[in-house]
Design a protein around this motif. Structure first.
Motif, mmCIF file in Angstrom:
data_model
loop_
_atom_site.group_PDB
_atom_site.id
_atom_site.type_symbol
_atom_site.label_atom_id
_atom_site.label_comp_id
_atom_site.label_asym_id
_atom_site.label_seq_id
_atom_site.Cartn_x
_atom_site.Cartn_y
_atom_site.Cartn_z
ATOM 1 N N GLY A 137 0.838 -1.086 -0.053
ATOM 2 C CA GLY A 137 -0.058 0.025 -0.032
ATOM 3 C C GLY A 137 0.826 1.314 0.044
ATOM 4 N N ASP A 193 0.435 4.802 -2.176
ATOM 5 C CA ASP A 193 -0.315 6.026 -1.944
ATOM 6 C C ASP A 193 0.424 6.868 -1.047
ATOM 7 O OD1 ASP A 193 -2.591 5.086 -3.209
ATOM 8 O OD2 ASP A 193 -3.551 4.552 -1.532
ATOM 9 N N TYR A 194 1.386 6.364 -0.097
ATOM 10 C CA TYR A 194 2.101 6.807 0.769
ATOM 11 C C TYR A 194 3.302 7.740 0.123
ATOM 12 C CZ TYR A 194 4.568 7.295 5.361
ATOM 13 O OH TYR A 194 5.042 7.677 6.618
ATOM 14 N N ALA A 253 -10.245 8.054 8.349
ATOM 15 C CA ALA A 253 -9.805 7.189 9.286
ATOM 16 C C ALA A 253 -10.681 6.101 10.096
ATOM 17 C CB ALA A 253 -9.038 7.976 10.499
ATOM 18 N N ALA A 304 -12.069 3.462 7.585
ATOM 19 C CA ALA A 304 -10.756 2.695 7.202
ATOM 20 C C ALA A 304 -10.785 1.632 8.137
ATOM 21 C CB ALA A 304 -9.538 3.328 6.781
ATOM 22 N N ALA A 305 -10.742 2.261 9.728
ATOM 23 C CA ALA A 305 -10.527 1.443 10.815
ATOM 24 C C ALA A 305 -11.739 0.132 10.929
ATOM 25 C CB ALA A 305 -10.370 2.047 12.219
ATOM 26 N N LYS A 336 -12.431 0.089 2.479
ATOM 27 C CA LYS A 336 -11.252 -0.514 1.835
ATOM 28 C C LYS A 336 -10.635 0.402 0.488
ATOM 29 C CE LYS A 336 -11.125 -5.253 3.212
ATOM 30 N NZ LYS A 336 -12.419 -5.175 4.223
ATOM 31 N N LEU A 339 -8.996 3.135 0.361
ATOM 32 C CA LEU A 339 -7.434 3.579 1.084
ATOM 33 C C LEU A 339 -7.220 3.630 2.438
ATOM 34 C CD1 LEU A 339 -7.721 6.572 2.078
ATOM 35 C CD2 LEU A 339 -7.343 7.199 -0.241
ATOM 36 N N HIS A 340 -6.224 3.524 2.939
ATOM 37 C CA HIS A 340 -5.798 3.658 4.419
ATOM 38 C C HIS A 340 -5.424 5.105 4.538
ATOM 39 C CE1 HIS A 340 -4.547 3.096 8.571
ATOM 40 N NE2 HIS A 340 -5.157 2.218 8.344
ATOM 41 N N THR A 357 -1.793 6.448 4.927
ATOM 42 C CA THR A 357 -0.889 6.657 3.684
ATOM 43 C C THR A 357 -0.947 7.936 3.244
ATOM 44 O OG1 THR A 357 -2.620 5.515 2.186
ATOM 45 C CG2 THR A 357 -1.042 3.914 3.233
ATOM 46 N N GLN A 386 -1.774 10.796 4.984
ATOM 47 C CA GLN A 386 -1.538 11.633 6.021
ATOM 48 C C GLN A 386 -0.695 12.767 5.895
ATOM 49 O OE1 GLN A 386 -1.133 9.744 9.931
ATOM 50 N NE2 GLN A 386 -1.641 11.682 11.133
ATOM 51 N N ARG A 445 -17.304 -4.411 9.858
ATOM 52 C CA ARG A 445 -16.150 -5.405 9.837
ATOM 53 C C ARG A 445 -16.298 -6.633 10.604
ATOM 54 N NH1 ARG A 445 -11.818 -2.738 12.347
ATOM 55 N NH2 ARG A 445 -11.644 -4.034 14.277
#
Length: 450
Positions: A207, A210-211, A257, A260-261, A265, A267-268, A271, A273, A313
Protein backbone atom coordinates in the motif's frame (compact mmCIF):
# COMPACT_ATOMS: atom_id res chain seq x y z
CA UNK A 1 0.01 24.29 -10.55
CA UNK A 2 1.49 20.98 -9.42
CA UNK A 3 -0.59 17.82 -9.43
CA UNK A 4 0.55 14.44 -8.09
CA UNK A 5 -1.22 11.54 -9.83
CA UNK A 6 -0.90 8.09 -8.28
CA UNK A 7 -2.06 5.03 -10.23
CA UNK A 8 -2.46 1.68 -8.49
CA UNK A 9 -1.80 -1.80 -9.82
CA UNK A 10 -5.30 -2.26 -11.25
CA UNK A 11 -4.89 1.01 -13.18
CA UNK A 12 -1.73 -0.22 -14.94
CA UNK A 13 -2.63 -3.90 -15.18
CA UNK A 14 -2.36 -4.27 -18.97
CA UNK A 15 -1.89 -2.40 -22.20
CA UNK A 16 -5.41 -1.00 -22.33
CA UNK A 17 -5.13 0.36 -18.79
CA UNK A 18 -1.71 1.87 -19.51
CA UNK A 19 -3.22 3.70 -22.49
CA UNK A 20 -5.92 5.07 -20.17
CA UNK A 21 -3.23 6.29 -17.78
CA UNK A 22 -1.28 7.89 -20.63
CA UNK A 23 -4.45 9.67 -21.75
CA UNK A 24 -5.02 11.03 -18.23
CA UNK A 25 -1.40 12.17 -17.97
CA UNK A 26 -1.63 13.96 -21.33
CA UNK A 27 -4.76 15.77 -20.15
CA UNK A 28 -2.91 16.86 -16.99
CA UNK A 29 0.14 18.25 -18.79
CA UNK A 30 -0.84 21.88 -18.09
CA UNK A 31 -0.71 21.07 -14.35
CA UNK A 32 2.94 19.92 -14.13
CA UNK A 33 2.02 16.28 -13.32
CA UNK A 34 4.20 14.12 -11.11
CA UNK A 35 3.03 10.57 -11.89
CA UNK A 36 3.54 7.90 -9.21
CA UNK A 37 3.01 4.29 -10.30
CA UNK A 38 2.48 0.98 -8.58
CA UNK A 39 3.63 -2.27 -10.16
CA UNK A 40 1.51 -3.75 -12.94
CA UNK A 41 -1.27 -6.08 -11.88
CA UNK A 42 -0.05 -9.07 -9.87
CA UNK A 43 3.66 -8.35 -10.41
CA UNK A 44 4.50 -7.70 -6.75
CA UNK A 45 2.87 -10.96 -5.65
CA UNK A 46 4.89 -12.84 -8.29
CA UNK A 47 8.10 -11.15 -7.14
CA UNK A 48 7.43 -12.24 -3.56
CA UNK A 49 6.78 -15.80 -4.74
CA UNK A 50 10.10 -15.78 -6.60
CA UNK A 51 11.88 -14.43 -3.53
CA UNK A 52 10.36 -17.06 -1.25
CA UNK A 53 11.27 -19.89 -3.63
CA UNK A 54 14.85 -18.63 -3.80
CA UNK A 55 14.92 -18.35 -0.02
CA UNK A 56 14.40 -22.11 0.36
CA UNK A 57 16.96 -22.86 -2.35
CA UNK A 58 14.48 -23.66 -5.13
CA UNK A 59 16.27 -21.76 -7.87
CA UNK A 60 14.31 -23.42 -10.66
CA UNK A 61 10.94 -22.20 -9.35
CA UNK A 62 12.34 -18.76 -8.54
CA UNK A 63 13.71 -18.27 -12.06
CA UNK A 64 10.49 -19.62 -13.58
CA UNK A 65 8.51 -16.98 -11.66
CA UNK A 66 10.97 -14.34 -12.86
CA UNK A 67 10.58 -15.41 -16.49
CA UNK A 68 6.82 -15.28 -16.12
CA UNK A 69 7.01 -11.69 -14.87
CA UNK A 70 9.09 -10.55 -17.82
CA UNK A 71 7.09 -12.58 -20.34
CA UNK A 72 4.00 -10.72 -19.10
CA UNK A 73 5.69 -7.34 -19.45
CA UNK A 74 6.96 -8.16 -22.94
CA UNK A 75 3.45 -9.24 -23.91
CA UNK A 76 2.11 -5.87 -22.74
CA UNK A 77 4.91 -4.11 -24.65
CA UNK A 78 3.87 -5.99 -27.79
CA UNK A 79 0.25 -5.05 -27.13
CA UNK A 80 1.26 -1.39 -26.94
CA UNK A 81 3.84 -1.22 -29.73
CA UNK A 82 3.30 -4.26 -31.93
CA UNK A 83 6.57 -5.58 -33.37
CA UNK A 84 8.17 -2.14 -33.04
CA UNK A 85 8.96 -2.20 -29.30
CA UNK A 86 11.22 0.80 -28.54
CA UNK A 87 14.87 -0.27 -28.30
CA UNK A 88 15.26 1.54 -24.98
CA UNK A 89 12.36 -0.36 -23.42
CA UNK A 90 13.57 -3.72 -24.74
CA UNK A 91 17.03 -3.04 -23.33
CA UNK A 92 15.58 -1.98 -19.97
CA UNK A 93 13.53 -5.17 -19.74
CA UNK A 94 16.63 -7.28 -20.45
CA UNK A 95 18.68 -5.38 -17.88
CA UNK A 96 16.03 -5.67 -15.15
CA UNK A 97 15.58 -9.39 -15.87
CA UNK A 98 19.33 -9.97 -15.58
CA UNK A 99 19.34 -7.99 -12.31
CA UNK A 100 16.47 -10.00 -10.83
CA UNK A 101 17.91 -13.35 -11.88
CA UNK A 102 21.29 -12.53 -10.37
CA UNK A 103 19.70 -11.62 -7.03
CA UNK A 104 17.54 -14.76 -7.03
CA UNK A 105 20.53 -16.98 -7.81
CA UNK A 106 22.49 -15.46 -4.94
CA UNK A 107 19.62 -15.89 -2.51
CA UNK A 108 19.01 -19.49 -3.58
CA UNK A 109 22.70 -20.41 -3.27
CA UNK A 110 22.73 -19.15 0.31
CA UNK A 111 19.18 -20.37 1.08
CA UNK A 112 18.80 -17.11 2.95
CA UNK A 113 16.23 -14.43 2.14
CA UNK A 114 16.91 -11.32 4.18
CA UNK A 115 14.52 -8.35 4.40
CA UNK A 116 17.11 -6.32 2.49
CA UNK A 117 17.15 -8.86 -0.37
CA UNK A 118 13.35 -9.00 -0.38
CA UNK A 119 13.17 -5.23 -0.82
CA UNK A 120 15.66 -5.32 -3.69
CA UNK A 121 13.56 -7.99 -5.42
CA UNK A 122 10.17 -6.37 -4.79
CA UNK A 123 11.35 -3.00 -6.10
CA UNK A 124 11.51 -4.36 -9.63
CA UNK A 125 7.73 -4.12 -10.09
CA UNK A 126 7.54 -0.34 -9.89
CA UNK A 127 10.78 0.10 -11.80
CA UNK A 128 9.26 -1.90 -14.66
CA UNK A 129 5.84 -0.21 -14.77
CA UNK A 130 7.41 3.27 -14.92
CA UNK A 131 9.63 2.19 -17.84
CA UNK A 132 6.54 0.97 -19.70
CA UNK A 133 4.56 4.16 -19.20
CA UNK A 134 7.48 6.41 -20.15
CA UNK A 135 8.05 4.44 -23.34
CA UNK A 136 4.37 4.81 -24.23
CA UNK A 137 4.33 8.56 -23.59
CA UNK A 138 7.55 9.01 -25.59
CA UNK A 139 6.05 7.08 -28.51
CA UNK A 140 3.11 9.50 -28.35
CA UNK A 141 5.66 12.35 -28.55
CA UNK A 142 4.93 13.63 -25.08
CA UNK A 143 7.55 15.40 -22.98
CA UNK A 144 8.25 12.92 -20.19
CA UNK A 145 11.09 12.13 -17.82
CA UNK A 146 11.65 8.94 -15.83
CA UNK A 147 12.80 9.74 -12.29
CA UNK A 148 14.21 7.24 -9.79
CA UNK A 149 12.25 7.72 -6.55
CA UNK A 150 15.15 6.26 -4.57
CA UNK A 151 17.18 9.43 -5.13
CA UNK A 152 14.59 11.48 -3.20
CA UNK A 153 12.59 9.17 -0.91
CA UNK A 154 15.23 8.73 1.78
CA UNK A 155 14.22 6.26 4.50
CA UNK A 156 15.56 4.49 7.53
CA UNK A 157 16.90 0.94 7.19
CA UNK A 158 13.85 -0.99 8.43
CA UNK A 159 13.60 -3.08 5.29
CA UNK A 160 10.06 -4.05 4.29
CA UNK A 161 8.46 -1.26 6.33
CA UNK A 162 10.85 1.64 6.00
CA UNK A 163 9.85 5.07 7.30
CA UNK A 164 10.70 8.21 5.31
CA UNK A 165 13.13 10.73 6.76
CA UNK A 166 10.93 13.74 6.17
CA UNK A 167 13.50 16.52 6.31
CA UNK A 168 15.81 14.76 3.87
CA UNK A 169 12.92 13.92 1.55
CA UNK A 170 11.80 17.53 1.56
CA UNK A 171 15.29 18.87 0.86
CA UNK A 172 16.02 16.35 -1.90
CA UNK A 173 12.62 16.81 -3.54
CA UNK A 174 13.14 20.55 -3.79
CA UNK A 175 16.70 20.17 -5.02
CA UNK A 176 16.38 17.25 -7.44
CA UNK A 177 12.74 16.84 -8.38
CA UNK A 178 11.13 20.29 -8.32
CA UNK A 179 13.36 21.69 -11.14
CA UNK A 180 12.11 18.95 -13.49
CA UNK A 181 8.43 19.79 -12.99
CA UNK A 182 7.00 22.22 -15.49
CA UNK A 183 3.77 22.72 -17.46
CA UNK A 184 3.76 20.60 -20.59
CA UNK A 185 6.04 17.90 -19.15
CA UNK A 186 5.31 14.82 -17.05
CA UNK A 187 7.72 13.29 -14.56
CA UNK A 188 7.09 9.60 -13.89
CA UNK A 189 8.39 7.93 -10.74
CA UNK A 190 7.91 4.84 -8.62
CA UNK A 191 5.65 4.41 -5.65
CA UNK A 192 6.38 2.02 -2.79
CA UNK A 193 10.18 2.28 -3.00
CA UNK A 194 12.87 4.41 -1.41
CA UNK A 195 16.47 4.07 -0.31
CA UNK A 196 18.62 4.55 2.75
CA UNK A 197 20.93 7.55 2.88
CA UNK A 198 23.71 5.39 1.45
CA UNK A 199 21.53 4.21 -1.44
CA UNK A 200 20.30 0.76 -0.40
CA UNK A 201 16.81 0.05 -1.77
CA UNK A 202 13.95 -0.06 0.75
CA UNK A 203 10.20 -0.56 0.57
CA UNK A 204 7.58 1.49 2.38
CA UNK A 205 5.31 -1.52 2.90
CA UNK A 206 2.28 -2.85 1.02
CA UNK A 207 0.00 0.00 0.00
CA UNK A 208 3.07 2.20 -0.02
CA UNK A 209 2.38 3.84 -3.39
CA UNK A 210 -0.34 6.02 -1.85
CA UNK A 211 2.16 6.89 0.86
CA UNK A 212 4.79 7.78 -1.76
CA UNK A 213 2.37 10.13 -3.50
CA UNK A 214 1.48 11.84 -0.21
CA UNK A 215 5.12 12.14 0.88
CA UNK A 216 6.18 13.68 -2.42
CA UNK A 217 3.10 15.89 -2.62
CA UNK A 218 3.79 17.25 0.84
CA UNK A 219 7.50 17.74 0.13
CA UNK A 220 6.74 19.68 -3.06
CA UNK A 221 3.69 21.52 -1.65
CA UNK A 222 1.53 20.20 -4.49
CA UNK A 223 -1.88 21.69 -5.17
CA UNK A 224 -3.56 18.28 -5.20
CA UNK A 225 -2.76 14.59 -4.74
CA UNK A 226 -4.94 12.34 -6.88
CA UNK A 227 -5.36 8.64 -6.03
CA UNK A 228 -6.57 6.92 -9.20
CA UNK A 229 -8.18 3.54 -8.54
CA UNK A 230 -11.16 1.41 -9.61
CA UNK A 231 -13.92 3.17 -7.64
CA UNK A 232 -15.60 6.57 -7.96
CA UNK A 233 -14.44 7.79 -4.60
CA UNK A 234 -15.88 6.80 -1.24
CA UNK A 235 -19.54 5.78 -0.92
CA UNK A 236 -21.95 5.97 2.00
CA UNK A 237 -21.76 2.16 2.37
CA UNK A 238 -20.22 -0.85 0.72
CA UNK A 239 -22.08 -1.07 -2.63
CA UNK A 240 -21.93 -4.86 -2.41
CA UNK A 241 -24.23 -4.61 0.61
CA UNK A 242 -26.21 -1.50 -0.30
CA UNK A 243 -27.00 -1.09 -3.97
CA UNK A 244 -28.25 2.46 -3.45
CA UNK A 245 -25.05 3.64 -1.70
CA UNK A 246 -24.38 7.30 -2.45
CA UNK A 247 -21.14 9.07 -3.41
CA UNK A 248 -19.51 11.29 -0.79
CA UNK A 249 -18.26 14.54 -2.25
CA UNK A 250 -16.06 15.55 0.68
CA UNK A 251 -14.66 13.56 3.58
CA UNK A 252 -12.67 14.76 6.56
CA UNK A 253 -9.43 13.00 7.42
CA UNK A 254 -10.91 11.89 10.76
CA UNK A 255 -13.94 10.39 9.02
CA UNK A 256 -11.72 8.61 6.49
CA UNK A 257 -9.66 7.18 9.35
CA UNK A 258 -12.74 5.86 11.15
CA UNK A 259 -14.19 4.32 7.99
CA UNK A 260 -10.90 2.60 7.19
CA UNK A 261 -10.58 1.27 10.73
CA UNK A 262 -14.03 -0.29 10.48
CA UNK A 263 -13.78 -1.94 7.10
CA UNK A 264 -13.83 0.60 4.25
CA UNK A 265 -11.03 -0.41 1.85
CA UNK A 266 -10.71 2.43 -0.67
CA UNK A 267 -7.48 3.61 0.96
CA UNK A 268 -5.83 3.69 4.34
CA UNK A 269 -5.69 7.21 5.80
CA UNK A 270 -2.22 6.71 7.28
CA UNK A 271 -0.89 6.52 3.73
CA UNK A 272 -2.20 9.98 2.82
CA UNK A 273 -1.57 11.64 6.18
CA UNK A 274 1.53 13.61 5.04
CA UNK A 275 -0.48 15.38 2.36
CA UNK A 276 -3.47 16.07 4.60
CA UNK A 277 -1.24 17.45 7.36
CA UNK A 278 0.34 19.76 4.79
CA UNK A 279 -3.12 21.08 3.86
CA UNK A 280 -3.12 19.41 0.44
CA UNK A 281 -6.45 17.95 -0.68
CA UNK A 282 -6.43 14.28 -1.68
CA UNK A 283 -8.96 13.11 -4.25
CA UNK A 284 -9.99 9.50 -4.91
CA UNK A 285 -10.93 8.97 -8.59
CA UNK A 286 -11.87 6.20 -11.02
CA UNK A 287 -9.31 5.59 -13.78
CA UNK A 288 -11.94 4.43 -16.29
CA UNK A 289 -14.37 7.25 -15.39
CA UNK A 290 -12.19 10.35 -15.12
CA UNK A 291 -15.18 12.66 -15.59
CA UNK A 292 -17.26 10.80 -13.03
CA UNK A 293 -17.77 11.37 -9.33
CA UNK A 294 -14.89 11.50 -6.89
CA UNK A 295 -14.25 12.15 -3.20
CA UNK A 296 -12.03 14.89 -1.79
CA UNK A 297 -10.39 14.23 1.58
CA UNK A 298 -9.30 17.27 3.59
CA UNK A 299 -8.06 17.81 7.10
CA UNK A 300 -11.45 19.22 8.04
CA UNK A 301 -14.81 19.42 6.29
CA UNK A 302 -17.58 21.83 7.19
CA UNK A 303 -20.81 19.95 6.56
CA UNK A 304 -24.30 19.93 7.99
CA UNK A 305 -24.76 16.22 7.40
CA UNK A 306 -25.27 14.28 10.64
CA UNK A 307 -23.95 10.99 9.23
CA UNK A 308 -21.32 10.58 6.52
CA UNK A 309 -21.11 6.83 5.94
CA UNK A 310 -21.48 3.32 7.33
CA UNK A 311 -18.83 0.63 7.55
CA UNK A 312 -18.73 -2.90 8.88
CA UNK A 313 -16.02 -5.32 9.87
CA UNK A 314 -16.20 -8.91 10.98
CA UNK A 315 -16.17 -11.54 12.16
CA UNK A 316 -14.76 -10.32 15.47
CA UNK A 317 -14.84 -11.78 18.96
CA UNK A 318 -16.43 -10.07 21.97
CA UNK A 319 -14.98 -10.57 25.44
CA UNK A 320 -17.07 -9.56 28.44
CA UNK A 321 -15.31 -9.44 31.80
CA UNK A 322 -17.37 -9.25 34.98
CA UNK A 323 -16.06 -8.71 38.52
CA UNK A 324 -17.29 -6.89 41.61
CA UNK A 325 -13.67 -5.87 42.13
CA UNK A 326 -14.18 -3.22 39.46
CA UNK A 327 -16.23 -1.15 41.94
CA UNK A 328 -14.15 1.79 43.18
CA UNK A 329 -10.98 -0.12 42.30
CA UNK A 330 -8.23 2.00 40.79
CA UNK A 331 -5.85 0.16 38.47
CA UNK A 332 -8.29 -2.65 37.63
CA UNK A 333 -8.49 -1.78 33.92
CA UNK A 334 -4.74 -1.14 33.83
CA UNK A 335 -4.22 -4.74 34.94
CA UNK A 336 -6.54 -6.01 32.22
CA UNK A 337 -4.87 -4.05 29.46
CA UNK A 338 -1.42 -5.12 30.59
CA UNK A 339 -2.53 -8.61 29.58
CA UNK A 340 -3.59 -7.42 26.13
CA UNK A 341 -0.31 -5.57 25.69
CA UNK A 342 1.78 -8.54 26.79
CA UNK A 343 0.00 -10.85 24.34
CA UNK A 344 0.06 -8.32 21.51
CA UNK A 345 -3.74 -8.14 21.16
CA UNK A 346 -5.43 -4.96 19.93
CA UNK A 347 -8.82 -3.89 21.24
CA UNK A 348 -11.16 -2.19 18.76
CA UNK A 349 -14.38 -1.27 20.57
CA UNK A 350 -14.86 -1.05 24.32
CA UNK A 351 -17.86 -0.43 26.59
CA UNK A 352 -17.81 -0.32 30.39
CA UNK A 353 -20.37 -0.63 33.18
CA UNK A 354 -20.04 -0.66 36.98
CA UNK A 355 -18.95 -4.27 37.29
CA UNK A 356 -18.21 -5.32 33.69
CA UNK A 357 -16.32 -4.33 30.59
CA UNK A 358 -16.87 -5.60 27.05
CA UNK A 359 -14.41 -5.31 24.16
CA UNK A 360 -13.95 -6.60 20.64
CA UNK A 361 -10.82 -8.28 19.35
CA UNK A 362 -9.87 -9.81 16.01
CA UNK A 363 -10.92 -13.44 15.56
CA UNK A 364 -7.32 -14.61 15.07
CA UNK A 365 -6.25 -13.32 18.51
CA UNK A 366 -4.74 -15.95 20.87
CA UNK A 367 -8.06 -16.56 22.59
CA UNK A 368 -7.07 -19.41 24.88
CA UNK A 369 -4.03 -17.62 26.28
CA UNK A 370 -6.01 -14.41 26.63
CA UNK A 371 -8.95 -15.92 28.52
CA UNK A 372 -6.61 -17.88 30.80
CA UNK A 373 -4.71 -14.72 31.75
CA UNK A 374 -7.85 -12.58 32.13
CA UNK A 375 -9.56 -15.18 34.33
CA UNK A 376 -7.24 -14.09 37.15
CA UNK A 377 -9.08 -10.76 37.21
CA UNK A 378 -12.69 -11.56 36.31
CA UNK A 379 -15.23 -13.98 34.92
CA UNK A 380 -14.72 -14.09 31.14
CA UNK A 381 -17.51 -14.64 28.60
CA UNK A 382 -16.67 -15.13 24.93
CA UNK A 383 -18.97 -14.43 21.98
CA UNK A 384 -17.56 -15.29 18.56
CA UNK A 385 -18.78 -14.58 15.03
CA UNK A 386 -19.82 -11.00 15.76
CA UNK A 387 -19.52 -7.92 13.55
CA UNK A 388 -18.96 -4.23 14.19
CA UNK A 389 -21.18 -1.78 12.32
CA UNK A 390 -19.93 1.79 12.51
CA UNK A 391 -22.02 4.92 11.95
CA UNK A 392 -19.54 7.70 11.14
CA UNK A 393 -20.04 11.46 10.91
CA UNK A 394 -18.34 14.65 12.12
CA UNK A 395 -21.66 16.04 13.45
CA UNK A 396 -22.95 12.77 14.87
CA UNK A 397 -23.03 13.90 18.49
CA UNK A 398 -24.32 17.41 17.75
CA UNK A 399 -27.35 16.23 15.75
CA UNK A 400 -30.51 15.41 17.65
CA UNK A 401 -32.54 12.39 16.66
CA UNK A 402 -29.79 10.30 15.06
CA UNK A 403 -29.78 7.72 17.87
CA UNK A 404 -33.56 7.41 17.66
CA UNK A 405 -33.37 6.73 13.93
CA UNK A 406 -30.56 4.23 14.42
CA UNK A 407 -32.30 2.19 17.10
CA UNK A 408 -35.72 2.57 15.52
CA UNK A 409 -34.36 0.96 12.36
CA UNK A 410 -32.92 -1.92 14.40
CA UNK A 411 -35.90 -2.48 16.70
CA UNK A 412 -35.99 -6.24 16.11
CA UNK A 413 -32.21 -6.76 15.73
CA UNK A 414 -30.33 -7.61 18.91
CA UNK A 415 -27.56 -5.02 19.33
CA UNK A 416 -25.21 -6.67 21.83
CA UNK A 417 -22.81 -3.79 22.42
CA UNK A 418 -22.85 -0.01 21.87
CA UNK A 419 -19.90 2.36 22.00
CA UNK A 420 -19.36 6.02 21.09
CA UNK A 421 -15.83 6.59 19.84
CA UNK A 422 -13.52 8.81 21.86
CA UNK A 423 -13.49 11.40 19.06
CA UNK A 424 -17.32 11.40 19.10
CA UNK A 425 -17.70 10.88 15.36
CA UNK A 426 -18.25 7.13 15.46
CA UNK A 427 -21.15 5.16 16.93
CA UNK A 428 -20.22 1.47 16.96
CA UNK A 429 -22.76 -1.33 17.23
CA UNK A 430 -21.95 -5.02 17.67
CA UNK A 431 -24.33 -7.58 16.22
CA UNK A 432 -24.13 -11.22 15.14
CA UNK A 433 -22.05 -11.58 11.97
CA UNK A 434 -25.04 -13.10 10.16
CA UNK A 435 -27.03 -9.89 10.78
CA UNK A 436 -24.33 -7.41 9.71
CA UNK A 437 -25.45 -6.93 6.10
CA UNK A 438 -29.09 -6.45 7.06
CA UNK A 439 -28.07 -4.03 9.81
CA UNK A 440 -26.15 -1.89 7.32
CA UNK A 441 -29.02 -1.92 4.82
CA UNK A 442 -31.57 -0.85 7.43
CA UNK A 443 -29.35 1.90 8.77
CA UNK A 444 -28.71 3.20 5.28
CA UNK A 445 -32.41 3.43 4.58
CA UNK A 446 -33.03 5.20 7.88
CA UNK A 447 -30.13 7.64 7.66
CA UNK A 448 -29.73 8.36 3.94
CA UNK A 449 -33.12 7.75 2.31
CA UNK A 450 -33.96 11.46 2.28
Amino acid sequence: MLRVMKFGGSSVADGARLRDVARLVRAAMPFSPLVVLSAMGKTTDALFRAAQAAGIGDQEVALREARGIFDAHRAVAKELFGEDVPAGLAAALRARQDELEQILKGVSLLCELSPRSTDAIASLGERLSTQMLCALLEREEQAVQLFDARTVVCTDARFGRAAPRSELVRARARERLAPLLAPGRAVVTQGYIGATEDGITTMLGRGGSDYSAAILGAALQADEVQIWTDVEGVLTADPRLVGEALPIQELSFAEAAELAAFGAKVLHPATIQPAVEAGIPVTVRHTQRPDGRFTTIRSDVRSNRPVTALATRGPVTVLTLTSTRMLDQSGFLAGLFEVFGRLGVSVDVIATAEVSVSMTIERDAPLEALTTALSRFAKVEVAQDRAIVAVVGERLKQTQGVAARVFGALADINVEMISMGANEINLSLVVEQSLAAETVRRLHRALFSS
